[in-house]
Design a protein around this motif. Structure first.
Motif, PDB file in Angstrom:
ATOM      1  N   UNK A 100       0.541  12.817   8.682  1.00 18.02           N
ATOM      2  CA  UNK A 100      -0.155  11.472   8.169  1.00 18.02           C
ATOM      3  C   UNK A 100       1.160  10.940   7.275  1.00 18.02           C
ATOM      4  N   UNK A 101       1.226   9.491   7.141  1.00 20.21           N
ATOM      5  CA  UNK A 101       2.163   8.945   6.287  1.00 20.21           C
ATOM      6  C   UNK A 101       1.368   8.172   5.339  1.00 20.21           C
ATOM      7  N   UNK A 102       1.665   8.075   4.159  1.00 26.04           N
ATOM      8  CA  UNK A 102       1.284   7.435   2.949  1.00 26.04           C
ATOM      9  C   UNK A 102       2.152   6.085   3.004  1.00 26.04           C
ATOM     10  N   UNK A 103       1.459   4.947   3.052  1.00 24.18           N
ATOM     11  CA  UNK A 103       2.126   3.692   2.894  1.00 24.18           C
ATOM     12  C   UNK A 103       1.581   2.864   1.757  1.00 24.18           C
ATOM     13  N   UNK A 104       2.389   1.948   1.399  1.00 20.89           N
ATOM     14  CA  UNK A 104       1.933   0.890   0.390  1.00 20.89           C
ATOM     15  C   UNK A 104       2.448  -0.510   0.925  1.00 20.89           C
ATOM     16  N   UNK A 105       1.467  -1.249   0.826  1.00 17.23           N
ATOM     17  CA  UNK A 105       1.575  -2.716   0.903  1.00 17.23           C
ATOM     18  C   UNK A 105       2.245  -3.293  -0.065  1.00 17.23           C
ATOM     19  N   UNK A 106       3.724  -3.804  -0.051  1.00 19.37           N
ATOM     20  CA  UNK A 106       4.155  -4.168  -1.114  1.00 19.37           C
ATOM     21  C   UNK A 106       3.755  -5.434  -1.857  1.00 19.37           C
ATOM     22  N   UNK A 108       0.283  -6.352  -2.066  1.00 22.47           N
ATOM     23  CA  UNK A 108      -0.725  -6.044  -2.827  1.00 22.47           C
ATOM     24  C   UNK A 108      -0.649  -4.655  -3.813  1.00 22.47           C
ATOM     25  N   UNK A 109       0.284  -3.975  -3.272  1.00 23.86           N
ATOM     26  CA  UNK A 109       0.393  -2.711  -4.110  1.00 23.86           C
ATOM     27  C   UNK A 109      -0.677  -1.830  -3.675  1.00 23.86           C
ATOM     28  N   UNK A 110      -1.516  -2.134  -2.593  1.00 27.96           N
ATOM     29  CA  UNK A 110      -2.570  -1.202  -2.089  1.00 27.96           C
ATOM     30  C   UNK A 110      -1.758  -0.094  -1.294  1.00 27.96           C
ATOM     31  N   UNK A 111      -2.400   1.336  -1.671  1.00 21.56           N
ATOM     32  CA  UNK A 111      -1.699   2.414  -0.856  1.00 21.56           C
ATOM     33  C   UNK A 111      -2.830   2.800   0.100  1.00 21.56           C
ATOM     34  N   UNK A 112      -2.196   3.489   1.149  1.00 22.90           N
ATOM     35  CA  UNK A 112      -3.196   3.862   2.461  1.00 22.90           C
ATOM     36  C   UNK A 112      -2.547   4.873   3.072  1.00 22.90           C
TER      37      UNK A 112
END
Lengths: 578, 578
Positions: A100-106, A108-112
């Motif tokens: 799995x890769x943890x990612x962040x929408x730059x 909104x700052x949302x991580x998923x």
């Protein structure tokens, strides 16, 4: 339904990542492909950015367009290419066990979290910004992304004095771009030459002359010490040797592979600092591949691991990764360190080992330097190319080449790339059936001429020195006589200071004028008359004769033009009359 | 003293002979070297003569000058090169037993005898002049020597209508030269294509279009029957199909090796009609060598004897002969039939086997045609190149290439020449580290793109047809649907008549518009979007899809420009509305 599809996650959406994604989609319409890109833009041609700043095209978006003029944005890739691209998305960490890769929408700052069956790291490079005082001042900038180019362009429109730090590809291209905009340019290079990993000193010296001819204040062997500013904006650059005004500083020292994600995931990092990969471009984790500027390559000639980040390699990598992910056993054999760069009116290209590389590797190099017009010399537009070939003495195998000049150097280097890739000898090069017609080549192509002179050297027929060796010899041995065998008209136009003129046609008749005990170095414009002079002198019993390879065209040191100066001392005057 | 020297006599003083003499002198200052030349001039660049007639340089003597501007006449060779040249001297017969050549001074008519230790035949070629009525009329001329060029130049200054007979290199170059002088030009070619021994038909068709675009009245499949004149001067040219006014006729059907001296001396003549030689260029008499346009060569790919007279080979021959005469075991391996020619704005180059050659040799060729810009498409001055590669299916080895376009085709062909010489596979070509920078190439060089498409074909991934195959298919199968997947703007600018437009970006959404039972041939400007369309259609279950290689750029047949015509028939109109 989604769950049954194989999921490929690609980190990095510039060259290697986008190529891998496109090829994956073409090979397998069933894959679920997601490309994550930290930046706003994807699939841009970073190599074109200096030309945007030079003003060769109007819109920055053009570096993201297809040859048909379509913008390559996320929508384009979804609709046309059929895969998902997420700009403005950062990959924070890789959980290899869970895939799995943890990612962040730059935005909104949302991580998923994004699961993968296979992961491709195409994280690219980052410019080296040394932690020196002033490096954070406004107006100090690297050039990597379109955003960098936008900011540099804005600065360039106001700037009067630019300092470029680093004499590599980007430094040289930016020097030209900024000079063309009318900005005063100082180029700082820590080493004693530009393109230090690519060119031998004698060839780099020709680049130095071209830079200076075009008004670049070239400062060699000068390291950046600090950058000073006022009100947060750069005003000057300080080295051990001087201080240079600057309202714009381009940091172009070089780049490092972006490997933080890979390193934190525990993947093996190679000796070059880039991600270690096998020939299939697999990392130490078989489910993870690396491609492009974050991965290391093998040098085909030395067998060593090297780090040469280039868009050409990145695109090849992308294809190899995609093929392997689809069960096709593709291998990436390696590189030759080929590169080309335009520096004002001087085209520069190289491939394989330099003479210095070859010596360090113990390959006993023999080299030659030859100058020739790039097409039939009477065809309009013929321009010179200066070729340096490096070969291994015993095997006569070609090891490398450097080609410079205002002519078609790129043509010659690519021919040599094919020769080097396939292990050609100098003799094979010399007999190649290169295509000939006056608009494109001379009957004996410059490559064949160069190969023949090198064969003559290997066979002990030609005795010669390259211009750098001549300069060194003159410094050690003030007695050495530089003999210009060109015509008086050519000599009057441009000449090497201190050279004696005896035109080749008069040489046989004027042998008595030449000292038999001194080292004589005949030369001409290209090389051939110099070589003929050597043979005439040898046949006449002169023992210390070596012609200068490449002729005056390849001479990177001082040249004199205009009226011939009378010797300044009475002794000189008498000698001249005598 | 003279008697002790080894005597080398060379018959022919243009390219091979002069190169041999110069190299001989450089290798051995003791040899007695005599060059006999029937013509007035020696050492001229015959290949440059059409450019003289075009007006690209002023003085005919320039074709005899060194790159430094020195005239290469008999005095130059005596003083500078140190050997004897006798222009205006014909070799009449060789007495091999006595090792003597009987010669005649053409000015005085005096005959004499010249002894030799070794003889070099460099007698060149002679233009084919078929014994047709009118061939001797004034104004009917071949182009071989500077004297021919002088006469043609004089005629060209008066001429209004020229007929060129023969669509080979000289025919094409003269067509351009005479058009540039404002003369109406008819080009007659007996075969159905120009450059018949060099290009496959589909590539030659692009040359045909370029000729016609530039106002050349190209008449294919028309043989010359007779030439008519008035008062001894040409007025018209007659073929089976027509009659063409002419005050100037250039005979450019081809050349034959000049072997009469060799044949009369009993030397072996090879299957091509040229002098048979071994790899050392020795004839059937070990004391006699042959070099240049009178000698035959071995084709490196077929192993067969071939006759391809070119200045590039002649110069290489000269060196090999000289080396062997001086005890150096040099071999000339052979040729690839490489050539290049500029036809107006179309550059044309080829090497190796054509598709037809390969098929005739039973090599099971697979080919590809790919179009791409010659440098980064956003860099100013980028121009297209259209590459045809020929490879052997089983071995995947490259067999040949043809490269055409307004871009740098010469660069790509020379890279391919190196690859062909060294036996490269398509896969090796695809991974070569060609030098990349936007002013010189794209990140994926056109060669690498072409190689990749060919790999896709060999691997069964890409299904495609080249433009010629598409045209043939359309003629057999009127149902075949040509699908233009470019943008509406591109389509409006130029298009293939009858093609249906669905831009690639809209294709996935508009699949319902396409018939599943008909053969669909998607295409774009270059090739990539056509290939993508093929993959989209295949993924959607369309079974009869093959993209057109090379895109509209490589389409040599009818094209429509300007406003899109409304269909002429009511049915068509209704179909369009639907």
């Amino acid at each position: 339904m989604q769950d049954n599809k194989r999921r490929i996650v690609i980190v990095g959406g510039v060259a290697a990542g986008m190529k891998a994604a496109s090829r994956l989609r073409r090979l397998d319409p069933e894959l679920e492909i997601t490309v994550l890109e930290r930046g706003r833009r994807v699939s841009y041609g970073a190599c074109a950015l200096p030309y945007y700043i030079e003003g060769l095209f109007e819109e920055l978006d053009e570096v993201m367009q297809t040859p048909a003029g379509v913008l390559r944005d996320a929508e384009f890739f979804r609709k046309v290419k059929g895969f998902e691209v997420r700009p403005g998305t950062e990959a924070l960490a890789v959980d290899r066990a869970a895939k799995r890769v943890r990612i962040r929408d730059l935005a909104s700052g949302t991580e998923s979290v994004l699961p993968y069956d296979a992961l491709v790291l195409a994280t690219g490079n980052r410019p080296i910004l040394p932690p020196l005082p002033g490096i954070d001042l406004a107006g100090v900038h690297p050039l990597k992304s379109p955003e960098d180019a936008e900011q540099l362009m804005e600065l360039a429109q106001q700037a009067r004095h630019a300092v470029i730090v680093g004499g590599g590809l980007i430094g040289l291209e930016m020097a030209e771009a900024l000079r063309k905009r009318g900005i005063a340019v100082t180029l700082l290079e820590m080493k004693d030459q530009v393109l230090a990993s690519a060119l031998d000193f004698g060839m780099a010296a020709l680049v130095h002359r071209e830079l200076r001819k075009n008004g670049v204040d070239l400062r060699l062997s000068e390291a950046l010490q600090r950058i000073e500013g006022e009100a947060g904006k750069v005003t000057r650059v300080i080295t051990a040797a001087g201080s240079y005004p600057a309202d714009l500083v381009v940091m172009a020292i070089g780049v490092r592979p972006e490997v933080s994600l890979a390193r934190e995931a525990g993947l093996e990092i190679g000796p070059t600092g880039a991600i270690a990969v096998n020939e299939r471009l697999q990392t130490s984790d078989p489910a993870i591949f690396a491609a492009g500027d974050c991965a290391e390559s093998t040098d085909l000639l030395s067998g060593k691991k090297v780090y040469v980040p280039l868009g050409s390699t990145a695109n090849k990598h992308g294809r190899v990764v995609a093929d392997n992910l689809c069960g096709r056993e593709e291998r990436f054999p390696g590189i030759l360190g080929s590169l080309s760069v335009k520096v004002f009116d001087l085209n520069v290209a190289r491939s394989g080992l330099s003479e210095e590389d070859a010596r360090l590797l113990g390959r006993d190099p023999v080299t030659v330097l030859a100058s020739a017009p790039d097409r039939a010399h009477i065809y309009p537009g013929a321009k010179p190319v200066i070729i340096k070939l490096v070969a291994e003495r015993a095997s006569r195998r070609l090891l490398g080449a450097q080609v410079l000049g205002s002519g078609a150097v790129d043509k010659r280097i690519d021919t040599l790339v094919a020769a080097l890739t396939l292990g050609a000898s100098v003799d094979q090069l010399a007999t190649m059936d290169l295509a000939y017609a006056p608009p494109f080549a001379s009957a004996m192509d410059p490559l064949i001429q160069a190969a023949n002179v090198l064969r003559n050297k290997l066979d002990g027929i030609a005795a010669s020195l390259d211009p750098l060796e001549v300069q060194q010899l003159r410094q050690q041995n003030r007695d050495a006589l530089l003999l210009d065998v060109r015509s008086p008209a050519e000599h009057a136009e441009i000449r090497i200071p201190g050279a004696t003129l005896i035109p080749l046609g008069a040489l046989r008749a004027r042998l008595a004028e030449l000292p038999r005990d001194r080292q004589i170095i005949p030369f001409c414009k290209l090389s051939l008359r110099g070589y003929e002079a050597q043979l005439i002198l040898q046949a006449a019993g002169f023992e210390k004769v070596r012609f200068m390879e490449g002729g005056i065209l390849a001479w990177p040191f001082e040249l004199e033009t205009g009226p011939i100066r009378e010797p300044a001392t009475p002794e000189g005057a008498i000698e001249q009359v005598a």
